[in-house]
Motif scaffolding. Structure first.
Motif: not given
Length: 205
Positions: A84, A190-191, A194, A197-198
């Motif tokens: 992140i 963003g990748i 994401g 977060a995953l």
């Protein structure tokens, strides 16, 4: 290691490597930003992390990480936080002018970035701990077999990550204007966010 066993592992290594993930995102992002030669430094970091993780599995510590919820969660949240953080850095870097990135390349930083992207992902160690025993013959020297597995895995992953980086490098000339630079930085930012977060929301299985 029998030839049939090695071929089976080779196929598994190819399927794993071509699956998009943080390593592929890192290779493409650095390739777009700094070019292919710089991306090789990040790829070197990715492979060093894989070897460290495989050594952990070979030493039996991977089973401990698999069994310990606390250890797994600590590693998981550290890895998620790093991904992140990378994403936020790339998102905020959207205004850097084309051409400036060449002077900003720091070989040590790119290697470390690749190293930490893979090293802080505990799911990779758990996955290796579950996968590699299926290809190890207990009647033969295990360290030699782990060496073959490591060489195969890193060789395949290096080729695939280099392909991702080279593809991204080919696109650089079409993405040199400030608007395109901003879009691609935010895309990869963003990748990474994401992916972090995953990872934070994932379990060991």
């Amino acid at each position: 290691m029998a030839l049939a066993t090695w071929l089976a592992f080779l196929l598994a290594a190819i399927l794993i490597a071509v699956s998009p993930g943080p390593g592929a995102a890192t290779s493409m992002s650095v390739g777009l930003r700094h070019g292919y030669l710089a991306a090789l430094r990040a790829i070197g970091g990715l492979q060093s992390a894989l070897l460290i993780q495989l050594s952990i599995v070979a030493a039996g510590l991977g089973a401990l990480l698999s069994a310990s919820t606390t250890a797994f969660n600590i590693m998981k949240f550290l890895g998620a936080a790093y991904l992140i953080w990378l994403g936020i850095q790339k998102w905020r870097d959207a205004t850097q002018a084309p051409g400036d990135e060449e002077a900003a390349v720091k070989p040590q930083g790119l290697f470390t970035q690749g190293l930490l992207v893979n090293l802080t992902n505990p799911k990779a160690i758990v996955f290796m701990a579950a996968l590699t025993p299926q290809f190890i013959d207990p009647a033969r020297p295990q360290w030699l077999q782990f060496a073959i597995i490591g060489a195969t895995m890193c060789g395949v992953d290096s080729i695939v990550m280099s392909g991702y980086a080279l593809l991204a490098t080919r696109l650089r000339r079409w993405l040199r204007n400030p608007r395109a630079m901003k879009a691609q930085n935010r895309f990869f930012g963003g990748i990474f966010i994401g992916a972090g977060a995953l990872l934070a929301a994932s379990s060991r299985h």
